[in-house]
Design a protein around this motif. Structure first.
Motif, PDB file in Angstrom:
ATOM      1  N   GLN A  47       3.576   4.437   7.239  1.00 56.47           N
ATOM      2  CA  GLN A  47       3.130   5.519   6.661  1.00 56.47           C
ATOM      3  C   GLN A  47       3.530   6.309   6.819  1.00 56.47           C
ATOM      4  O   GLN A  47       3.606   7.480   5.893  1.00 56.47           O
ATOM      5  CB  GLN A  47       1.041   5.750   7.191  1.00 56.47           C
ATOM      6  CG  GLN A  47       0.352   6.672   5.657  1.00 56.47           C
ATOM      7  CD  GLN A  47       0.484   6.118   4.625  1.00 56.47           C
ATOM      8  OE1 GLN A  47      -0.146   4.787   4.367  1.00 56.47           O
ATOM      9  NE2 GLN A  47       0.409   7.049   3.886  1.00 56.47           N
ATOM     10  N   ASN A  74       1.116  -1.625  -0.491  1.00 60.83           N
ATOM     11  CA  ASN A  74       0.237  -0.218   0.233  1.00 60.83           C
ATOM     12  C   ASN A  74       0.241   1.274  -0.632  1.00 60.83           C
ATOM     13  O   ASN A  74       0.295   2.221  -0.043  1.00 60.83           O
ATOM     14  CB  ASN A  74      -0.789  -0.051   1.271  1.00 60.83           C
ATOM     15  CG  ASN A  74      -1.691   1.057   1.005  1.00 60.83           C
ATOM     16  OD1 ASN A  74      -1.487   2.160   1.738  1.00 60.83           O
ATOM     17  ND2 ASN A  74      -3.539   0.337   0.581  1.00 60.83           N
ATOM     18  N   GLN A 123       1.766   3.634  -2.968  1.00 60.35           N
ATOM     19  CA  GLN A 123       1.173   5.255  -3.383  1.00 60.35           C
ATOM     20  C   GLN A 123       2.326   6.306  -3.541  1.00 60.35           C
ATOM     21  O   GLN A 123       1.586   7.381  -4.527  1.00 60.35           O
ATOM     22  CB  GLN A 123       0.488   5.992  -1.224  1.00 60.35           C
ATOM     23  CG  GLN A 123      -0.461   4.768  -0.958  1.00 60.35           C
ATOM     24  CD  GLN A 123      -0.064   5.928   0.749  1.00 60.35           C
ATOM     25  OE1 GLN A 123      -0.244   6.697   0.883  1.00 60.35           O
ATOM     26  NE2 GLN A 123      -0.371   4.497   1.243  1.00 60.35           N
TER      27      GLN A 123
END
Ligand code: IPM
Ligand code: MG
Length: 348
Positions: free
Chosen positions: A336, A19, A23
């Motif tokens: 993240q 993920n 991105q």
């Protein structure tokens, strides 16, 4: 034309690092005007759970039709001892896509020298490209189990050796012009054919590249005692699997390194070299830089987009230098947060 990217998040930390990496890829695509279509497919243990097959037909077809495949990670204790293993899906995929060349670059980021288990002076300037043969040898030979006996056949043809050795010599031309071919020619017949064939190819086609042969046991030692003496390492499937994990720790963390598995064309499969790390899965603490470094390799090899790849390499270096780091390299940033910082750096 829009590039098709098949994304296989897989197991453990695979989905989180994929993920993060996707991105980053989307940000680069926007900045450099690259048209992309990224679609996720089930794979590995997740696919065993969903449809009793680690490489379902839909996933295989999508990968065959894609320009590039991005993989998070496969495997985990959950599927140990089961009738089907997630890893079998990966071996099958490599073979069906004809991805015989596995590239694993290992480079030390100077700011991370203290995380390497080796002394700083020993790892300074380490820059190794491991070329592992990926679709032959023991992993793909005939397997048998009879009563209390088991066997795995190791077989290599000259053709298989020449095609991977060519990739190694070509890569060496753009680097330090040195190839170390690693085998066990004092014992194994496949290794003797390997050594003869690699020597013949070097003499006939690559006289400008220096070639050294080493036995795998002493090479395993020299990688630790003299890592600076390696440029391109060329080796067969099993030895490459083992030595690439060994080399990866030189860089400070296995979480930093990306890889590319390539065949005859432009298509490739890109994945971080770390495993599924089930102990830290779902906590948003995995290091996404190995997955993100794999995106740079994807841009270079499959999309031929060197400018975007260089911008990404540069962003990775800056973010590490600025101290935005996950736990494995002494920081407290989340997966993240590292991705966000990379994207921010790209867009600056
Ligand atoms: C790797 C992995 C795989 C391999 C496993 C998951 C099948 O260890 O990519 O190095 O052995 O090739
Ligand atoms: Mg491995």
């Amino acid at each position: 034309m829009s590039y098709q990217i098949a994304v296989l998040p897989g197991d453990g930390v695979g989905p989180e690092v994929s993920n993060a990496a996707m991105q980053v890829l989307a940000a680069l695509a926007q900045k450099y005007d690259i048209e992309l279509e990224c679609r996720e497919y089930v794979f590995g243990g997740a696919a065993i759970d969903a449809c009793n097959n680690p490489l379902p037909d839909v996933t295989l077809t999508a990968c065959q039709q894609a320009d590039a495949v991005f993989l998070g990670a496969v495997g985990g204790p959950k599927w140990d001892g089961g009738a089907m293993r997630p890893e079998a899906g990966l071996l099958d995929l490599r073979q069906k896509l004809g991805l015989f060349a596995n590239l694993r670059p290992v480079k030390l980021h100077p700011a991370l020298a203290e995380y390497s288990p080796l002394k700083a002076e020993r790892i300074k300037n380490v820059d190794i490209l491991i070329l592992r043969e990926l679709t032959g040898g023991l992993y793909f030979g005939e397997k048998q189990r009879k009563n209390n006996q088991a066997s795995d056949l190791c077989s290599y043809s000259k053709y298989e050796i020449i095609r991977i050795a060519k990739v190694a010599f070509e890569a060496a031309r753009n680097r330090g012009r040195h190839v170390t071919s690693i085998d066990k020619a004092n014992v194994l017949e496949t290794s003797r054919l390997w050594r003869e064939t690699v020597s013949w190819l070097q003499q006939s086609r690559y006289p400008d590249i220096e070639l050294r042969h080493e036995l795998v046991d002493s090479a395993a030692m020299k990688i630790i005692t003299d890592p600076q003496t390696y440029d391109v390492i060329l080796t067969e499937n099993l030895f490459g699997d083992i030595l690439s994990d060994e080399c990866s720790v030189l860089s400070g963390s296995i979480g930093l390194l990306g890889s590319a598995s390539l065949g005859a064309g432009k298509q490739g499969l890109y994945e971080p070299i770390h495993g599924s790390a089930p102990d830290i899965a779902g906590q948003n603490i995995a290091n996404p830089l190995g997955a993100i470094a794999s995106v740079a390799m994807l841009l270079r090899h499959s999309l031929n987009h060197h400018k975007a790849a260089m911008a990404l390499d540069d962003a990775i270096n800056r973010v590490i230098k600025r101290g935005v780091r996950t736990r494995d390299i002494g920081g407290a940033a989340s997966c993240q947060e590292v991705a966000d910082k990379i994207i921010h750096t790209i867009n600056k």
